[in-house]
Design an enzyme around this catalytic site. Structure first.
Site, PDB file in Angstrom:
ATOM      1  N   ASP A 115      26.809 -49.274 -55.377  1.00 58.60           N
ATOM      2  CA  ASP A 115      26.419 -49.863 -56.656  1.00 58.60           C
ATOM      3  C   ASP A 115      26.450 -48.834 -57.781  1.00 58.60           C
ATOM      4  O   ASP A 115      26.349 -47.624 -57.547  1.00 58.60           O
ATOM      5  CB  ASP A 115      24.992 -50.427 -56.574  1.00 58.60           C
ATOM      6  CG  ASP A 115      24.902 -51.657 -55.695  1.00 58.60           C
ATOM      7  OD1 ASP A 115      25.902 -51.990 -55.035  1.00 58.60           O
ATOM      8  OD2 ASP A 115      23.828 -52.282 -55.663  1.00 58.60           O
ATOM      9  N   HIS A 266      24.772 -45.902 -53.384  1.00 55.42           N
ATOM     10  CA  HIS A 266      25.092 -45.820 -54.815  1.00 55.42           C
ATOM     11  C   HIS A 266      26.102 -44.700 -55.067  1.00 55.42           C
ATOM     12  O   HIS A 266      26.030 -43.642 -54.430  1.00 55.42           O
ATOM     13  CB  HIS A 266      23.826 -45.559 -55.644  1.00 55.42           C
ATOM     14  CG  HIS A 266      22.856 -46.695 -55.631  1.00 55.42           C
ATOM     15  ND1 HIS A 266      22.010 -46.932 -54.568  1.00 55.42           N
ATOM     16  CD2 HIS A 266      22.607 -47.671 -56.546  1.00 55.42           C
ATOM     17  CE1 HIS A 266      21.269 -48.003 -54.820  1.00 55.42           C
ATOM     18  NE2 HIS A 266      21.612 -48.471 -56.004  1.00 55.42           N
TER      19      HIS A 266
END
Length: 458
Positions: A115, A266
């Site tokens: 992400d 991430h």
């Protein structure tokens, strides 16, 4: 003596036979293990991927994620302790995960998801994935995709999948009301389409859906053709600033191993430790016999259940008319169908199903998007609800109030076309033929084939 040697011979023969059988069993088991390991390493790279950036100020990334991540951790821990079988069997408690991924296959599958990118770290993530010969899914932010379109292209070209993580990741905007969330999803969707030529129907909510989504968010996104993906393994790399790689790896290893795992990671700014831990994370799953795949809109997503109303911010529901003009027909964008190919003024563009409609024998298109893709300039005035289209030497006035298209004629008299406008996804839709006629490119031919509809203009 002869009897003694006969007895010894039988004993030796039995021992040799046992040794041979044991060696064959070991060899067979080793072959299977080697094949399993090789299968996990030699997975072919999967279908295309895309990614987007995020608007969180660089110095606030860790802070904005910290509180929601603690909420997510509680939800995730509860899900692991409950277990799908226990929840289904008792019927009194339910897991915070709505539906697990069920592929119907016996393969153990892991989906690595990243992400908040793209960032300067994304290329290193891509390098590691290529080296390990595995694929992943990138939920990108529109703002960052705009700044780094070349990284988005590299993600797609490497065979990874792209998902939509909104435009700027700002919770206050996204979870104030569904229309604000929808606006960011559509904005990022168009950015990715411009970069890769493809749309993505996969969405991940910043901070996850738990405590952020109410029933309206889930229902309207589904109605609009989107699939919302949460996760069932939290690496913990955004619980706070500077989470060390050793802790990230420990979180991965301590999670319950399931048939299918969606791992939250991430690749945004500040997540160097996630990149550092990535090779060991991949090796861990390979060691346990997992294959690596990319998420797809065709599969059933993992989703958190709705939080108690006291934990969810109260949101204003969109009106029925807003839903009709923005959401109702949006799923057509992802439906199979023939594209509309338009050639005019030496420019060729492609409108996919959902980007045009066939209504009463006329092809209806979004005015601004279509004309700008053909190379025209469109200026919209919200106060007067009018626009000016300039394409070469031609200028056309658009009036949404009177539903007219006007252009100066050869003899000085204006050419006025009365038309019927419709609103959809915040855009004005109008007849393609009328637009082309008034901008000096009358339609010369329309051909329909199984693969596409082609409109050729002068």
């Amino acid at each position: 003596m002869r009897k003694m040697w006969s007895t010894r011979f039988k004993t030796i023969r039995a021992a040799v036979l046992a040794t041979v059988l044991l060696t064959a069993a070991i060899w067979t088991f080793g072959e299977k293990e080697a094949g399993l390991a090789a299968g996990s390493v030699k997975q072919p790279l999967a279908a295309a991927a895309e990614q987007v950036p995020r608007t969180i100020p660089e110095d606030r990334i860790g802070e904005t994620a910290s509180k929601p991540m603690s909420d997510r951790a509680q939800v995730h821990d509860g899900a692991l302790k409950a277990g799908n079988g226990w929840a289904a069997g008792m019927g009194k408690k339910t897991s915070p995960l709505k539906a697990g991924l069920t592929s119907g296959k016996k393969d153990k599958v892991v989906y690595l998801t990243f992400d908040d990118g793209p960032s300067k770290l994304t290329d290193e993530v891509l390098r590691i994935l290529a080296e390990e010969r595995v694929t992943a899914t990138f939920f990108v932010l529109g703002e960052r995709a705009e700044r780094s379109p070349e990284v988005i292209r590299r993600i797609a070209e490497a065979g990874h999948s792209l998902g939509n993580h909104t435009y700027n990741h700002e919770y206050d905007e996204l979870y104030e009301s569904f229309p604000r969330f929808w606006e960011q999803i559509k904005r990022t969707e168009e950015i990715l389409r411009e970069i890769t030529g493809e749309r993505t129907a996969m969405v991940r909510a910043p901070g996850g859906t738990y405590g952020h989504f109410d029933g309206t968010y889930f229902d309207l996104l589904k109605l609009g053709g989107y699939k919302v993906f949460d996760w069932n393994v939290d690496s913990g790399d955004s619980k706070r600033r500077n989470v060390p790689a050793s802790e990230i790896l420990a979180n991965i290893k301590s999670a319950k191993l399931r048939q299918e795992m969606i791992v939250l990671l991430h690749d945004g700014t500040g997540h160097e430790a996630s990149v550092k831990a990535l090779p060991d994370i991949i090796r861990f799953y390979k060691k346990h016999g997992y294959t690596f795949r990319t998420l797809s809109p065709e599969q059933e997503p993992v989703q958190f259940t709705l939080a108690d109303s006291s934990k969810t911010r109260k949101k204003s529901a969109p009106s029925r008319s807003w839903i009709e003009t923005h959401v109702m027909s949006n799923a057509e964008l992802f439906a199979p169908g023939r594209p509309l190919l338009v050639e005019a003024g030496g420019v060729g563009i492609r409108l996919d199903p959902g980007e045009y409609e066939l209504r009463e024998g006329q092809y209806i298109v979004p005015l601004r998007a279509t004309m700008e893709r053909l190379g025209a300039e469109v200026r919209w005035n919200e106060k007067t609800r009018s626009a000016i289209i300039r394409w070469g030497d031609v200028s056309v006035n658009v009036n949404a109030e009177t539903e007219t298209l006007t252009r100066a004629g050869v003899d000085g008299k204006p050419l006025i076309y009365e038309t019927r406008f419709s609103r959809k996804n915040g855009a004005l839709w109008v007849s393609l033929r009328q637009l082309l006629d008034l901008t000096g490119h009358p339609v010369a031919s329309v051909s329909k084939r199984e693969t596409a509809v082609r409109v050729k203009a002068m």
